[in-house]
Design a protein around this motif. Structure first.
Motif, mmCIF file in Angstrom:
data_model
loop_
_atom_site.group_PDB
_atom_site.id
_atom_site.type_symbol
_atom_site.label_atom_id
_atom_site.label_comp_id
_atom_site.label_asym_id
_atom_site.label_seq_id
_atom_site.Cartn_x
_atom_site.Cartn_y
_atom_site.Cartn_z
ATOM 1 N N UNK A 37 29.761 27.688 6.993
ATOM 2 C CA UNK A 37 30.101 29.053 6.941
ATOM 3 C C UNK A 37 29.468 29.447 8.463
ATOM 4 N N UNK A 38 28.988 28.707 9.292
ATOM 5 C CA UNK A 38 28.497 28.903 10.587
ATOM 6 C C UNK A 38 26.966 29.523 10.780
ATOM 7 N N UNK A 39 26.421 29.519 9.747
ATOM 8 C CA UNK A 39 24.591 29.948 9.528
ATOM 9 C C UNK A 39 24.053 28.721 10.342
ATOM 10 N N UNK A 40 23.232 29.263 11.236
ATOM 11 C CA UNK A 40 22.338 28.300 12.007
ATOM 12 C C UNK A 40 21.267 27.954 11.178
ATOM 13 N N UNK A 41 20.999 26.717 10.656
ATOM 14 C CA UNK A 41 19.973 26.281 10.096
ATOM 15 C C UNK A 41 18.731 25.719 10.729
ATOM 16 N N UNK A 42 19.013 25.248 12.035
ATOM 17 C CA UNK A 42 17.727 24.708 12.581
ATOM 18 C C UNK A 42 17.949 24.731 14.251
ATOM 19 N N UNK A 43 17.278 24.749 15.222
ATOM 20 C CA UNK A 43 17.482 24.958 16.453
ATOM 21 C C UNK A 43 16.197 24.194 17.409
ATOM 22 N N UNK A 44 17.016 23.618 18.144
ATOM 23 C CA UNK A 44 15.694 22.973 19.235
ATOM 24 C C UNK A 44 16.303 23.327 20.706
ATOM 25 N N UNK A 45 15.490 23.700 21.533
ATOM 26 C CA UNK A 45 15.676 24.204 22.904
ATOM 27 C C UNK A 45 14.989 23.386 23.817
ATOM 28 N N UNK A 46 15.760 22.799 24.692
ATOM 29 C CA UNK A 46 14.967 22.078 26.009
ATOM 30 C C UNK A 46 15.985 22.554 27.153
ATOM 31 N N UNK A 47 15.301 23.514 28.221
ATOM 32 C CA UNK A 47 16.144 23.968 29.205
ATOM 33 C C UNK A 47 16.751 22.954 30.189
#
Length: 373
Positions: free
Chosen positions: A101-111
């Motif tokens: 449904x598009x819900x973000x479950x997990x996110x990792x960031x690295x610019x």
């Protein structure tokens, strides 16, 4: 006022172009328009959208479905400054998983992440990133256009693997492990990014398969020592993308064909390389070779019935061919838009329908699809 659309690609037919249901591999095709705002589409063989995700970031290249039904998506981290002119074109920075449904479950960031981020089913992410080289380290990089460093800096590739919690589990540095004389930049490339790793994938034996575009090499990296265990022979591929390991151990590669030695007319192809001797054992190119030419991006996927799904990225053209080279399915992405960032629009002022990679999935791999229909 002119009434003819000056976007030549948009004047051509889009959507489903061709289908031979007796030859095509059944299933659904996933793609993310690069100039979209975060839309990911799943279409059936007739080109009908059967599911769509709306995510909060523009694609930082592509999306892929994982075994648990979640969507792995690489997005562009907003608000970052350009490290060099082409950086905004292929940077990412956000690696996430989303529910149907598009819900973000997990996110990792690295610019510093760019091009590829390979999400594993257990939550790990293997991805490409950058580090700056200056002084003697920058001078050690061979080839390229003299004096074209980005403010004196050569940005070199690294590969990182992080766990579900973002903990760094493994890393690799091109500056440490690549022999500079054996992997020089092509003479036409700016000395701003070396060796431009556009794809990184774990192999069944635990080692790492990577594509080094600006030095025209596919390599296998030892996970244990970082050394190069195998490389494609020089001249086999040219500015290639997206190598994958097949069931028999061979490598399937999208060979873009830019600067191909001995060929004055460029064309793209898909090749299958036997790693035991480095020979090409199968290839596909269009019967009119010049018709199929993607100077950048592109991918290929071997399908369960032995066919190959090809992503002609700049044209937004997805097509499937049999082992004998018979084109049995063709679809052109109908979504055209300009890049939102002014820096990217300055480099690519048209309104393209480009995609980085497309993937085909069987109905059995998407059991939740019937539940959401």
């Amino acid at each position: 006022m002119p009434t003819i659309d000056q976007n030549s690609r948009r004047r051509r037919p889009t959507g489903l172009i061709a289908l031979d249901e007796t030859a095509a591999s059944e299933g659904y095709t996933l793609y993310a328009p690069l100039t979209g705002t975060g839309e990911v589409h799943l279409v059936d063989l007739h080109g009908r959208t059967v599911h769509r995700w709306n995510l909060p970031y523009r694609p930082g290249r592509h999306a892929r479905l994982l075994a648990d039904g979640t969507l792995a998506y690489n997005g562009v981290l907003p608000g970052e400054k350009a490290l060099f002119p082409m950086w905004h074109k292929y940077r990412g920075g956000v690696m996430l998983r989303a529910a149907p449904d598009g819900t973000v479950l997990r996110e990792h960031r690295d610019p510093l992440q760019h091009h590829d981020a390979h999400h594993l089913d257990d939550g790990r992410i293997l991805y490409t990133a950058l580090e700056p080289l200056a002084g003697d380290e920058a001078a050690a990089v061979r080839g390229g256009v003299p004096g074209s460093e980005a403010a004196g800096v050569v940005w070199a590739d690294t590969i990182r693997e992080v766990g579900p919690d973002g903990e760094l589990l493994w890393s690799w540095r091109a500056a440490e492990h690549l022999d500079h004389d054996s992997f020089p930049l092509h003479e036409a490339y700016a000395r701003e990014h070396w060796p431009l790793i556009n794809s990184v994938t774990p192999l069944r034996d635990g080692n790492i398969l990577a594509s080094l575009r600006s030095v025209s090499a596919v390599v296998v990296i030892s996970r244990e020592t970082g050394e190069i265990l195998w490389r494609s022979r020089p001249g086999t591929v040219s500015q290639q993308h997206a190598p994958t390991e097949l069931d028999d151990g061979r490598f399937l590669v999208f060979d873009n064909g830019v600067f191909r030695p001995g060929h004055d007319v460029p064309y793209s192809r898909v090749v299958e390389i036997d790693r035991t001797d480095g020979e090409i054992v199968w290839e596909y190119h269009d019967p009119a070779r010049e018709f199929f030419f993607a100077p950048f991006m592109g991918s290929a996927q071997r399908l369960p019935n032995g066919n190959t799904l090809v992503t002609d990225s700049p044209s937004g053209r997805l097509f499937e061919v049999t082992k004998d080279g018979y084109l049995c399915w063709e679809y052109v992405v109908p979504y055209f838009a300009g890049y939102g960032e002014s820096e990217v629009r300055g480099l690519f002022p048209s309104e393209p329908n480009a995609v980085f990679r497309a993937y085909r999935y069987t109905a059995a791999e998407i059991p939740w699809l019937e539940e959401t229909a």
